[in-house]
Design an enzyme around this catalytic site. Structure first.
Site, PDB file in Angstrom:
ATOM      1  N   GLU A  51      31.837  34.355  29.415  1.00 34.21           N
ATOM      2  CA  GLU A  51      31.913  35.523  30.268  1.00 34.21           C
ATOM      3  C   GLU A  51      33.100  36.611  29.826  1.00 34.21           C
ATOM      4  O   GLU A  51      34.493  36.645  30.266  1.00 34.21           O
ATOM      5  CB  GLU A  51      32.575  34.662  32.074  1.00 34.21           C
ATOM      6  CG  GLU A  51      31.145  35.336  32.873  1.00 34.21           C
ATOM      7  CD  GLU A  51      32.027  34.275  34.224  1.00 34.21           C
ATOM      8  OE1 GLU A  51      32.374  35.083  35.321  1.00 34.21           O
ATOM      9  OE2 GLU A  51      32.035  33.176  34.003  1.00 34.21           O
ATOM     10  N   ASP A  62      39.714  37.128  43.535  1.00 29.11           N
ATOM     11  CA  ASP A  62      40.612  36.613  42.114  1.00 29.11           C
ATOM     12  C   ASP A  62      41.631  36.359  42.798  1.00 29.11           C
ATOM     13  O   ASP A  62      42.175  36.708  44.214  1.00 29.11           O
ATOM     14  CB  ASP A  62      40.370  37.132  40.884  1.00 29.11           C
ATOM     15  CG  ASP A  62      39.356  37.851  40.150  1.00 29.11           C
ATOM     16  OD1 ASP A  62      38.789  36.366  39.987  1.00 29.11           O
ATOM     17  OD2 ASP A  62      38.863  38.833  39.615  1.00 29.11           O
TER      18      ASP A  62
END
Lengths: 269, 409
Positions: A51, A62
């Site tokens: 990824e 995040d």
């Protein structure tokens, strides 16, 4: 091999009786050259899919580790177009690269143009953490046209109706967020992950890969026992914190091998 | 698949899937509440007995003498409990929080007005409260930080990114996605994912409903223009909304021009930005060629935001509302002028609307009638104003500045 996407690799892993290992690293961190070497190292040390993260100024899903890496990559001048060198490098190393990106970067680049350039650069598709299928009509059309995978997310909060809507729109695999929250290392993988995959299996035959919170071989084995893929991000990113690039690469290789051994040991019935 | 919450092409719901169920629940609960006589009565009671609604209007002739002689009327949202319009929305969202069975409310804040309002509502209704505020803003709005803490809220100083409003929103969204089970995110402006832009507007539209009637009562006619400052744009949508169907009434939003558009240090999104997604909504967005969010700038923390509510983007493209900007300097001058001519200390945010009114009044001439939303009061801004006008001797902050540094009007 057929197509750009991740289906073939996931089927091979399944045939081996194990979950796939999916490793996340952002482009441009700790520096542009090292980030490409790091992604290749993931493949060489046992990641089945990489990824490739695109650093974004406002990464709202995040946690601290990925925020720190993204901020450093942007401060070093990382551009959106740098992602294509990364996808080429990963594809050359033998694994399909999925690009993980917040939606505004693709929107600004142009959805069709991004899809074309990504496909030309060996990309396998996109993971889109802030895009739900209802908002993704342009991307769904572009991915159909180019053959790219589109990985949408489901979460423990997803209702049966949402699971149905999201999995129908997905191609490649379904990204199952193991817990409610942001990316980051956790000492325990929550039990909600397994419950979520069980609920998702009732509505889809797509591979189900679990992310958020996995950082050790033991956790990878545990998740790999019920999921089709184990996604690891923050723990890999953190190997480059507070050290020089070469030491970071050594730590990264060691952790990747540990995780790969974990998914191998986890097995699947 | 339908696309909910669009204003033309703007708006939408660009969020992690994990939040979608909470947004769907909120949308359902707020629509039911809007039709529920009990909810409406409770909110009306709070407006009347807690906030102090209806807020009055005040005509300001001595100020208006500097605006080409136009008549200027202020809608006094500064007189609301907690000192700004923000309380209108917060009380309603706090009631919804209780209806959803949640025990905790979180908020972002720029100038601190929305944070103070949220902390206030939480204290009133027995909810836990956490407010996220950029570290830069906690420094320039220290008084409001103290107010929130006195009211029992936890204040988190956000020290990543630009350390201002946008980063506070990022952090609040991260909290929300982690604690969505028992927590409501009380967004303070008309942006964010659907249903927030529409819902927050609806909770503020009382401003325009009251003001329209009050201006008609006082003057016998509709204003020629309605002006409001636009950061996220909640006070502006609140006062604009009732006037949208009055086609002869110009709706004028005033953005923060900062140090001037050419300097790049501003928050005038409509002065050149294109479409982009931030914090769940597609709208005008200050961004670089890659789509990375640019840092905005304004002397006023409440206008220091790189995007703008999607309904403003829609009204702008439609041509129904127009947007101009006032620089830091113009806003500070208007701030001082209202203090000196009318004895009213406006919030720095609202001072941008006043600066806009001075310009528009001069353009339209003495027959014009302008309605300006005075969205908040300026007590919180004294530190900034004192530094700007040199009212405090930097070497001896405990003493007043020497007379030479004091500023005439």
């Amino acid at each position: 091999m057929t197509g750009l996407g991740v289906s073939t690799v996931l089927a091979e892993c399944r045939a081996q009786g194990r979950a796939a290992l999916i490793g996340y690293l952002p482009v441009g961190f700790p520096d542009p050259a090292t980030s490409l070497r790091a992604m290749v190292s993931l493949v060489e040390n046992g990641c089945d899919i990489v990824e490739v993260g695109l650093p974004y100024s406002d990464p709202l899903i995040d946690g601290p580790a990925n925020q720190r890496a993204a901020a450093a990559a942007l401060a070093a001048g990382t551009k959106v177009t740098d992602v294509f060198a990364a996808t080429r490098a990963v594809r050359s190393a033998g694994a399909p690269p999925l690009v993980m990106t917040y939606w505004n970067l693709v929107l600004k680049y142009g959805v069709d143009r991004f899809a074309d350039d990504l496909a030309a650069a060996g990309g396998a598709g996109l993971v889109t953490p802030d895009l739900i299928p209802e908002e993704a009509l342009d991307w769904i059309a572009a991915s159909e046209r180019t053959g790219l995978d589109r990985v949408f997310l489901i979460a423990p909060s997803s209702t049966p109706e949402r699971l149905d809507i999201v999995t129908r729109a997905t191609r490649g695999f379904v990204y199952c967020a193991s817990t409610m929250g942001v990316t980051g290392v956790r000492t325990q993988v929550s039990t909600t992950a397994q419950e979520l995959t069980e609920r998702a299996r009732e509505v889809t035959d797509l591979p189900l890969c679990v992310g958020l919170g996995v950082s050790t071989g033991e956790q990878a084995a545990q998740v790999g026992s019920f999921a089709d893929g184990v996604i690891v991000g923050s723990a890999l990113v953190s190997t480059f914190f507070d050290t020089d690039p070469e030491t970071g690469l050594e730590r990264l290789g060691a952790l990747t091998r540990e995780l790969a051994a974990g998914v191998a040991a986890g097995g699947r019935a | 698949m339908s696309i909910p919450g669009r204003f033309g092409r703007f708006g939408g719901r660009f969020v992690p899937e994990a939040l979608v169920p909470a947004l769907e629940q909120l949308d359902e609960v707020r629509q039911k509440a809007a039709l529920d006589p009990d909810f409406r009565a409770e909110l009306e009671r709070l407006h009347r007995t807690y906030t102090g609604r209806p807020s009055i209007i005040t005509e300001v002739p001595r100020f208006a003498a500097h605006a080409g002689g136009a008549r200027i009327i202020l809608k006094r949202e500064d007189l609301n409990h907690t000192g700004s319009h923000k309380i209108n929305n917060v009380l309603a969202q706090a009631l919804l929080t209780k209806r959803m069975g949640k025990r905790r409310i979180i908020a972002e804040t720029g100038a601190g007005q929305h944070g103070v309002a949220t902390a206030t509502a939480a204290a009133l209704m027995g909810l836990d409260c956490t407010v996220y505020m950029g570290k830069v803003d906690t420094q320039r709005q220290a008084l409001n930080v103290a107010r929130m803490k006195m009211l029992g809220a936890e204040v988190v100083a956000v020290d990543n990114g630009s350390q201002t409003l946008k980063d506070a929103i990022n952090e609040a969204l991260r909290d929300w996605v982690t604690h969505v089970d028992d927590t409501h995110y009380c967004i303070g402006t008309v942006t964010g994912p659907h249903p927030f832009p529409e819902m927050v507007r609806d909770f503020h539209k009382i401003i325009g409903i009251e003001a329209r009637e009050q201006v008609l009562d006082l003057t016998g006619r509709l204003p020629d223009a309605v002006l409001a400052c636009v950061g996220g744009g909640s006070n502006a949508m609140g006062i604009f909304y009732r006037f949208i169907e009055d086609e002869q009434v110009r709706l004028i939003g005033v953005e923060a021009g900062g140090e001037g558009i050419a300097s790049g240090r501003h928050a005038a999104r409509f002065a050149g930005a294109g479409a982009g997604v931030l914090h769940g909504a597609l709208s005008y967005l200050m961004q670089d060629e890659d789509g990375q969010t640019l840092e905005s700038h304004s002397v006023s923390a409440g206008l220091d935001y790189p995007s703008v509510g999607p309904e403003h983007a829609y009204l702008r493209d439609l041509g129904r509302a127009e947007y101009r900007h006032a620089t830091d300097e113009a806003a500070m001058n208007a701030f001082r002028l209202l203090c000196r001519t009318e004895g009213i200390i406006p919030a720095l945010e609202s001072a941008h609307a006043l600066a806009g009114a001075l310009d528009v009044g001069r353009e339209l001439g003495p027959d014009a009638l302008l309605l300006v939303n005075l969205s908040g009061r300026g007590d919180k801004d004294m530190h900034t104003a004192a530094a700007w006008f040199g009212l405090i001797d930097p070497d001896h902050p405990e003493l007043p500045a020497p007379p030479a540094a004091q500023v005439p009007v």
